[in-house]
Design a protein around this motif. Structure first.
Motif: not given
Length: 263
Positions: A11-12, A27
């Motif tokens: 996600a990051r 996330s």
């Protein structure tokens, strides 16, 4: 890396909006939501964690699929600039049930009405939209794992996206208004019951609490909608029993009254 760390890292890395990445908490929320879609606990997820584009959402999904964190049956749908992560089987099943059993209540909130009212869920435009959605999904199910999002394009011209999102996201109720006349509604200062369903995402040794569903309906229609709501709760309970990644299913309700409601 642990399962939780793999979800957060994907996600990051993939979903930055400018220079800003999702927080660890965001996330983990997203991981729980995507897991719920993969398990069939909800048909689709409307991505709204930040302003990431559909191609970024697909990159995130592909990363999860490469790490075998979710199945390859999930895909990214771009609908008029809105990104959705979709379980095609669950969405198709929902649409078919809507067509055959009318198990989703459609609430007419046209701005010309004095108050919201239950409408015929299979009125022309809604029925045609559900049928078009089924045609789209039948084609998408034949695809192997996609590297790019699927852009719906002109097929969605004229679709009432407010109504469609209710169907796609698995809500037992959805709103409708005649968008050929106005996008305004009659929900101003109308008491609305906000219903939520939350669960704990069990990854590695810890759990993360997340809201999986949140939708509203006019409080005046509570008794009329009770059967729809109860059917939705029972079906969700049954689906939860078939897996152990999300646990501690809880439901909540609160009432809000707002000067204006944007749909």
């Amino acid at each position: 890396m642990s399962t939780r760390e793999l979800f957060v890292a994907a996600a990051r890395k993939c979903l930055s909006d400018g220079r800003k990445s999702l927080s660890i908490s965001q996330s983990q929320d997203l991981a729980a939501q995507v897991s719920a879609v993969d398990l069939g606990l909800k048909p689709a997820l409307l991505y709204d964690s930040n302003g990431a584009r559909a191609d970024q959402v697909q990159q995130y999904l592909s990363s999860l699929q490469s790490s075998q964190l979710v199945s390859k049956s999930l895909l990214t749908l771009d609908l008029n600039g809105n990104s959705l992560i979709v379980n095609t089987h669950s969405v198709r099943s929902n649409a078919e049930h809507q067509l055959h059993f009318n198990n989703v209540a459609v609430i007419d909130v046209c701005h010309t009405l004095e108050k919201p009212t239950i409408t015929d869920s299979l009125r022309g435009g809604t029925k045609n939209m559900a049928q078009d959605l089924l045609l789209l999904l039948s084609g998408l199910e034949q695809r192997t794992a996609a590297e790019k999002p699927h852009y719906v394009g002109e097929m969605s011209d004229g679709w009432n996206l407010c109504t469609l999102f209710g169907l796609l996201l698995g809500f037992p109720v959805t709103y409708w208004f005649d968008q050929t006349k106005s996008f305004e509604n009659c929900l101003s200062m109308t008491p609305l019951v906000v219903t939520t369903a939350s669960a704990t995402w069990q990854a590695d040794l810890g759990g993360h609490k997340c809201c999986l569903y949140s939708f509203s309906f006019p409080a005046d229609l509570f008794k009329v909608l009770q059967c729809n709501l109860e059917h939705w709760r029972l079906c969700l309970h049954e689906r939860f029993k078939r897996q152990n990644i999300l646990t501690d299913l809880t439901f909540g309700q609160s009432t809000v009254t707002l000067p204006s409601v944007c749909l």
